[in-house]
Design a protein around this motif. Structure first.
Motif, PDB file in Angstrom:
ATOM      1  N   SER A 183      29.219  27.767  52.868  1.00 15.17           N
ATOM      2  CA  SER A 183      30.241  28.823  52.946  1.00 15.17           C
ATOM      3  C   SER A 183      31.139  28.810  51.711  1.00 15.17           C
ATOM      4  N   ILE A 184      31.577  27.611  51.300  1.00 13.89           N
ATOM      5  CA  ILE A 184      32.440  27.510  50.120  1.00 13.89           C
ATOM      6  C   ILE A 184      31.677  27.880  48.858  1.00 13.89           C
ATOM      7  N   ASN A 185      30.430  27.399  48.745  1.00 18.68           N
ATOM      8  CA  ASN A 185      29.619  27.743  47.573  1.00 18.68           C
ATOM      9  C   ASN A 185      29.379  29.247  47.490  1.00 18.68           C
ATOM     10  N   LEU A 186      29.201  29.887  48.644  1.00 15.62           N
ATOM     11  CA  LEU A 186      29.004  31.335  48.658  1.00 15.62           C
ATOM     12  C   LEU A 186      30.214  32.047  48.051  1.00 15.62           C
ATOM     13  N   VAL A 187      31.405  31.641  48.483  1.00 13.82           N
ATOM     14  CA  VAL A 187      32.614  32.284  47.959  1.00 13.82           C
ATOM     15  C   VAL A 187      32.786  31.983  46.473  1.00 13.82           C
ATOM     16  N   ALA A 188      32.606  30.718  46.097  1.00 16.85           N
ATOM     17  CA  ALA A 188      32.769  30.355  44.682  1.00 16.85           C
ATOM     18  C   ALA A 188      31.827  31.171  43.808  1.00 16.85           C
ATOM     19  N   SER A 189      30.591  31.332  44.262  1.00 14.62           N
ATOM     20  CA  SER A 189      29.606  32.078  43.479  1.00 14.62           C
ATOM     21  C   SER A 189      29.883  33.578  43.472  1.00 14.62           C
ATOM     22  N   CYS A 190      30.031  34.157  44.655  1.00 12.13           N
ATOM     23  CA  CYS A 190      30.105  35.621  44.758  1.00 12.13           C
ATOM     24  C   CYS A 190      31.487  36.161  44.402  1.00 12.13           C
ATOM     25  N   PHE A 191      32.541  35.517  44.890  1.00  8.83           N
ATOM     26  CA  PHE A 191      33.889  35.907  44.491  1.00  8.83           C
ATOM     27  C   PHE A 191      34.062  35.672  42.997  1.00  8.83           C
ATOM     28  N   GLY A 192      33.508  34.548  42.523  1.00  8.46           N
ATOM     29  CA  GLY A 192      33.607  34.228  41.089  1.00  8.46           C
ATOM     30  C   GLY A 192      32.978  35.295  40.215  1.00  8.46           C
ATOM     31  N   LYS A 193      31.779  35.764  40.613  1.00 12.61           N
ATOM     32  CA  LYS A 193      31.100  36.809  39.831  1.00 12.61           C
ATOM     33  C   LYS A 193      31.910  38.100  39.804  1.00 12.61           C
ATOM     34  N   ALA A 194      32.575  38.396  40.910  1.00  5.15           N
ATOM     35  CA  ALA A 194      33.294  39.667  41.030  1.00  5.15           C
ATOM     36  C   ALA A 194      34.671  39.638  40.376  1.00  5.15           C
ATOM     37  N   PHE A 195      35.343  38.470  40.421  1.00  2.00           N
ATOM     38  CA  PHE A 195      36.770  38.480  40.104  1.00  2.00           C
ATOM     39  C   PHE A 195      37.242  37.453  39.064  1.00  2.00           C
ATOM     40  N   VAL A 196      36.447  36.440  38.744  1.00  6.44           N
ATOM     41  CA  VAL A 196      36.938  35.351  37.879  1.00  6.44           C
ATOM     42  C   VAL A 196      36.368  35.494  36.473  1.00  6.44           C
TER      43      VAL A 196
END
Length: 407
Positions: free
Chosen positions: A98-111
């Motif tokens: 779950s955390i890796n999903l957010v780090a990867s997908c949120f990261g691609k979109a916003f970081v």
């Protein structure tokens, strides 16, 4: 439930009747994984005997049966944490995914390069390494909220870390190594004042504390089934729809698509956009039984029982010469970590095992916590709803015996 009947509860867990090394099992490693009630074990058997089939794909009877049961779990999770809608509940392999999903997908979109991500000094490696990987990939900077000698976060330092560069805050609700209950509502409010979303790692909280995601106003919540009496291999990512919609998929494959051509793929709607491939169907379906079991006892009743045990165990341990508890926050959940001067934690754990007492020793996947206290590791006793004061007494007697041998 009118009364928290501990004897009846213990009878629900078959493994608690077994012996280890000729001694009655005293299981105090619940922070690693919990034992399973017969209610959940029977649900596993029932799945394989009555409905084993793939989900979300087939038109035949068994597939429909499995799909319906799998989606019941999603609905029960939604209700358990009071999410707005089922679509905000993503079924994963566990907290780590779950955390890796957010780090990867949120990261691609916003970081982006130069952005900052804030975590805390007491995180499990699963809430450190994915953010480090994101920072390396995107050229972002990882910031860490320090903690004091009691194992409490420095909230003034946190306030100073928050800035216009902060893109997300990711913190544990409860420390797996210290038992500290962090002020997550305050952490979220302070982040939201700067329009920064927050992920809360609830792996060590969901089974001990009532969690209402709407009341907390948390943006992402991650937790595992196996720490709350469900099978291994299933977990949850809750996310606000607006954020999940804005994030790209985590993996490609079956179920996360609407249409596929060699030229272009159209992704599925929530929650299926983030659920590629065949899930752990058995665990997903039987997760519902674990939630039903917790609800039958009442999370507040569970918390009261465990808080009483924690206070009792803390008092008993403090009475033993040489024992030093690591993590003495004002607000704690059911974890006690300690060291004994002149004795390696591993040696204590080995002797306790010979006495049928299961504890965890080492750094607990929280090496920075150990570094903060300048120790190699701790002995950790972590409690669950089926533990008793007799368990604590046996543990303390075993520890006393171990120390008499080692000192």
């Amino acid at each position: 439930m009118e009364k928290f009947d501990i004897n009846k509860i213990r009878n629900d867990f078959p493994i608690l009747k077994r012996e280890v090394n000729g001694k009655p099992l005293v299981y105090l490693d619940n922070g690693a994984t919990t034992q399973k009630p017969k209610f959940v074990i029977d649900a596993i058997t029932n799945y394989y005997e009555e409905m084993n089939s793939n989900v979300h794909r087939g038109v035949h009877y068994l597939s429909q049966l499995s799909t319906d049961a799998f989606e019941v779990t999603r609905r029960k999770v939604q209700q358990f944490i009071n999410a707005k809608e089922e679509a905000e509940i993503i079924i994963t392999k566990g907290t780590t995914e779950s955390i890796n999903l957010v780090a990867s997908c949120f990261g691609k979109a916003f970081v982006h390069e130069g952005d900052e991500i804030i975590i805390s000094a007491m995180e499990h490696h699963s809430n450190i390494v994915p953010w480090q990987m994101l920072c390396e990939d995107r050229g972002a900077v990882l910031r860490v909220i320090p903690m004091n000698d009691k194992g409490e976060l420095d909230m003034k330092a946190y306030e100073e870390l928050l800035s216009d560069k902060t893109k997300i805050v990711a913190v544990a609700y409860v420390s797996n190594a210290l038992g500290t209950i962090n002020p997550v509502k305050q952490i979220i409010e302070m982040a939201h004042a700067r329009n920064v979303p927050v992920l809360v790692d609830a792996a060590q909280a969901i089974q001990h504390i009532a969690i209402d995601v709407q009341e907390l106003d948390v943006d992402f919540l991650a937790f595992s089934g196996h720490k709350m009496y469900a099978p291994t291999g299933v977990g949850v990512l809750y996310g606000k729809r607006v954020l999940l919609d804005a994030m790209p998929p985590y993996q490609g494959g079956g179920d996360m698509i609407k249409d596929v051509t060699f030229e272009k793929t159209t992704y599925n709607e929530l929650p299926f956009k983030f659920e590629a491939g065949t899930p752990n169907i058995e665990a997903g379906i039987c997760f519902a039984a674990a939630i039903d079991y917790i609800n039958s006892l009442g999370i507040e009743n569970i918390k009261a029982h465990e808080d009483e045990l924690l206070a009792y165990a803390t008092q008993k341990l403090k009475a033993i010469a040489g024992v030093r508890i690591i993590g003495e926050a004002e607000y704690k959940s059911s974890v006690i970590s300690f060291v004994v001067d002149g004795v390696h934690p591993y040696d204590i754990g080995v002797i306790l095992d010979k006495l049928g007492i299961a504890v965890r020793t080492g750094h607990h996947c929280a090496q920075p916590v150990m570094d903060r206290f300048n120790i190699p590791g701790t002995v950790r006793a972590s409690l669950a709803l089926y533990n008793t004061k007799e368990d604590i007494d046996n543990f303390v007697a075993g520890l006393t015996r171990a120390l008499n041998m080692l000192l």
